[in-house]
Write a protein that holds these residues in place. Structure first.
Motif, short mmCIF file in Angstrom:
data_model
loop_
_atom_site.label_atom_id
_atom_site.label_comp_id
_atom_site.label_asym_id
_atom_site.label_seq_id
_atom_site.Cartn_x
_atom_site.Cartn_y
_atom_site.Cartn_z
N SER A 1 0.88 53.63 -16.72
CA SER A 1 1.14 52.45 -17.78
C SER A 1 1.86 53.13 -19.05
CB SER A 1 0.11 51.70 -18.31
OG SER A 1 -1.14 52.55 -18.76
N GLU A 2 1.31 54.40 -19.12
CA GLU A 2 1.58 55.02 -20.54
C GLU A 2 3.30 55.53 -20.40
OE1 GLU A 2 2.73 57.43 -24.00
OE2 GLU A 2 1.09 55.96 -23.45
N VAL A 3 3.73 56.08 -19.14
CA VAL A 3 4.84 56.38 -18.96
C VAL A 3 5.86 55.38 -18.74
CG1 VAL A 3 6.48 57.68 -16.99
CG2 VAL A 3 4.35 58.52 -17.72
N LEU A 4 5.48 54.41 -18.00
CA LEU A 4 6.31 52.97 -17.80
C LEU A 4 6.81 52.43 -19.12
CD1 LEU A 4 7.73 51.42 -15.87
CD2 LEU A 4 5.93 49.96 -15.62
N SER A 5 5.78 52.25 -20.00
CA SER A 5 5.90 51.57 -21.43
C SER A 5 6.77 52.61 -22.22
CB SER A 5 4.60 50.98 -21.82
OG SER A 5 3.74 52.57 -22.00
N ALA A 6 6.49 53.96 -22.37
CA ALA A 6 7.27 54.81 -23.16
C ALA A 6 8.48 54.98 -22.68
CB ALA A 6 6.39 56.02 -23.34
N ILE B 1 7.71 44.46 -19.83
CA ILE B 1 6.98 45.42 -18.99
C ILE B 1 5.50 45.39 -19.70
CG2 ILE B 1 6.73 47.99 -18.90
CD1 ILE B 1 8.88 46.92 -17.33
N ASN B 2 5.20 45.23 -20.85
CA ASN B 2 3.93 45.44 -21.50
C ASN B 2 3.02 44.19 -20.76
OD1 ASN B 2 3.98 47.42 -22.99
ND2 ASN B 2 4.85 46.17 -24.87
N ILE B 3 3.75 42.80 -20.75
CA ILE B 3 3.07 41.96 -20.04
C ILE B 3 2.81 42.17 -18.49
CG2 ILE B 3 3.30 39.41 -19.20
CD1 ILE B 3 4.89 38.95 -21.82
N ILE B 4 3.73 42.68 -17.63
CA ILE B 4 3.60 43.17 -16.31
C ILE B 4 2.37 44.06 -16.07
CG2 ILE B 4 4.60 44.27 -14.44
CD1 ILE B 4 7.26 43.29 -15.18
N LEU B 5 2.43 45.22 -17.07
CA LEU B 5 1.08 46.10 -17.10
C LEU B 5 -0.03 45.51 -17.44
CD1 LEU B 5 2.87 48.96 -18.98
CD2 LEU B 5 2.23 49.00 -16.47
N GLN B 6 -0.21 44.37 -18.14
CA GLN B 6 -1.36 43.62 -18.42
C GLN B 6 -1.91 43.00 -17.29
OE1 GLN B 6 -1.30 41.19 -21.88
NE2 GLN B 6 -0.42 42.87 -23.33
N VAL B 7 -0.92 42.36 -16.36
CA VAL B 7 -1.18 41.66 -15.19
C VAL B 7 -1.71 42.87 -14.14
CG1 VAL B 7 -0.54 40.22 -13.42
CG2 VAL B 7 0.03 39.80 -15.92
N GLY B 8 -0.76 43.91 -14.10
CA GLY B 8 -0.77 44.83 -13.00
C GLY B 8 -2.25 45.58 -13.00
N VAL B 9 -2.96 45.70 -14.18
CA VAL B 9 -4.23 46.59 -14.31
C VAL B 9 -5.32 45.84 -13.51
CG1 VAL B 9 -5.19 45.51 -16.38
CG2 VAL B 9 -5.77 47.80 -15.68
N TRP B 10 -5.21 44.45 -13.60
CA TRP B 10 -6.21 43.47 -12.49
C TRP B 10 -5.68 43.14 -11.23
CZ3 TRP B 10 -10.69 43.26 -14.48
CH2 TRP B 10 -10.62 43.28 -16.31
N ALA B 11 -4.48 43.39 -11.00
CA ALA B 11 -3.81 42.93 -9.65
C ALA B 11 -4.18 44.32 -8.74
CB ALA B 11 -2.40 42.94 -9.75
N THR B 12 -4.30 45.56 -9.52
CA THR B 12 -4.74 46.67 -8.91
C THR B 12 -6.11 47.07 -8.78
OG1 THR B 12 -2.75 47.78 -9.79
CG2 THR B 12 -4.15 49.30 -9.04
N PRO B 13 -6.54 47.45 -7.57
CA PRO B 13 -8.17 47.54 -7.45
C PRO B 13 -8.36 48.77 -8.44
CG PRO B 13 -7.30 48.28 -5.54
CD PRO B 13 -5.92 47.73 -6.21
N ILE B 14 -8.74 48.45 -9.75
CA ILE B 14 -9.41 49.52 -10.67
C ILE B 14 -10.65 49.29 -11.06
CG2 ILE B 14 -8.87 50.77 -12.84
CD1 ILE B 14 -5.88 50.14 -12.64
N MET B 15 -10.81 47.85 -11.71
CA MET B 15 -12.10 47.28 -12.09
C MET B 15 -12.76 46.87 -10.87
SD MET B 15 -10.63 48.32 -15.11
CE MET B 15 -9.60 47.19 -15.60
N TRP B 16 -12.18 46.54 -10.01
CA TRP B 16 -12.91 45.82 -8.58
C TRP B 16 -12.66 46.64 -7.45
CZ3 TRP B 16 -9.40 43.71 -5.17
CH2 TRP B 16 -8.02 43.73 -5.51
N ASN B 17 -13.43 46.45 -6.33
CA ASN B 17 -13.35 47.17 -5.31
C ASN B 17 -12.96 46.57 -4.00
OD1 ASN B 17 -14.07 48.91 -2.92
ND2 ASN B 17 -16.16 49.30 -3.52
#
Length: 269
Positions: free
Chosen positions: A83-88, A179-195
């Motif tokens: 997320s840092e690299v994509l946004s920056a 991109i920031n909006i996509i990253l906000q959605v992406g963090v939940w579409a990616t299994p990071i906080m859920w298994n």
């Protein structure tokens, strides 16, 4: 482009170091802020999910159980980098517009500079996560070396993406907000906080397959394999092949768009 990246590797390293320092120039704590925010984020998620919501332990396909904070850390550390690299990286040409306007400067290395600059914090958090695992009594196995492979894989993916997004952002400044909006959605579409392994039987088959198409699924799962699951990446041949085909196509698309639009960058900026 690859030839330019290799021939300018010393310049990339120098610019990456300066970029990392410049982010926090003028602040009292300096570069310490780069490490504080992600640590606070992990602590907040740990309190919310593990303590407040009683998430307990999380299991892998291999049957290994890990405390939620360890399971979360292994998945969120690569996401911090991505997320840092994509946004920056999306706004890198605006940030370095004075270099873009120089005729002799190889501006196609600027997206790579952002990818390398963020490696400093990423390397720290890999070591930080490893230290937390050791404190919890987990032993270090050779599988941990796969973090190097998955870091390189993620770096290749992000460079291809920011070649594309940074080129478009010169002419479409709203790209950064998109991109920031996509990253906000992406963090939940990616299994990071859920298994994913724990929910795959509870969701439609088409949705389970669709979630695997997210390239960051491969990366976050790989980090967990390295830290917890003790699974080698070659044991996931289909997913590995898909990831590298996807990454190659993204790199080819991104570099093509960047090269096509490059002659107009100086005028647009």
């Amino acid at each position: 482009m690859i030839k330019d990246i290799i021939s300018n590797k010393k310049l990339i390293t120098k610019l990456a170091k300066n970029d990392f320092k410049q982010k926090f120039a003028g602040s009292t704590l300096g570069v310490i802020w780069a490490f504080v925010q992600p640590v606070i984020t992990v602590v907040v998620y740990w309190i919310v999910f593990d303590k407040a919501l009683n998430a307990g332990t999380q299991g892998t396909k291999a049957g290994i159980q890990a405390p939620f904070v360890l399971w979360l850390s292994a998945g969120i550390v690569p996401w911090f980098y991505f997320s840092e690299v994509l946004s920056a990286g999306t706004v890198v040409l605006h940030e370095y517009n004075y270099l873009v306007k120089k005729v002799v400067f190889p501006i196609n290395i600027l997206p790579v500079v952002k990818a390398v600059s963020s490696l400093f914090v990423h390397g720290f958090f890999v070591l930080f996560t490893l230290a937390v695992y050791l404190l919890y009594g987990f032993s270090v196995t050779p599988y941990i070396l796969q973090v190097i492979y998955y870091s390189i894989s993620m770096m290749a993916l992000t460079i291809g993406l920011i070649y594309f997004t940074s080129a478009l952002c010169v002419f479409f400044k709203d790209m950064a907000q998109l991109i920031n909006i996509i990253l906000q959605v992406g963090v939940w579409a990616t299994p990071i906080m859920w298994n994913y392994d724990g929910m795959v039987g509870k969701m439609p088959h088409w949705l389970a397959y669709a979630l695997k198409l997210n390239p960051m699924y491969y990366i976050t799962s790989g980090y967990r394999d390295a830290f917890i699951g003790q699974t080698a990446f070659w044991n996931r041949p289909v997913l590995t092949l898909y990831f590298w085909i996807f990454t190659l196509l993204i790199f080819l698309l991104g570099s093509h768009v960047f090269k096509k639009l490059q002659p107009q960058f100086a005028d647009a900026l």
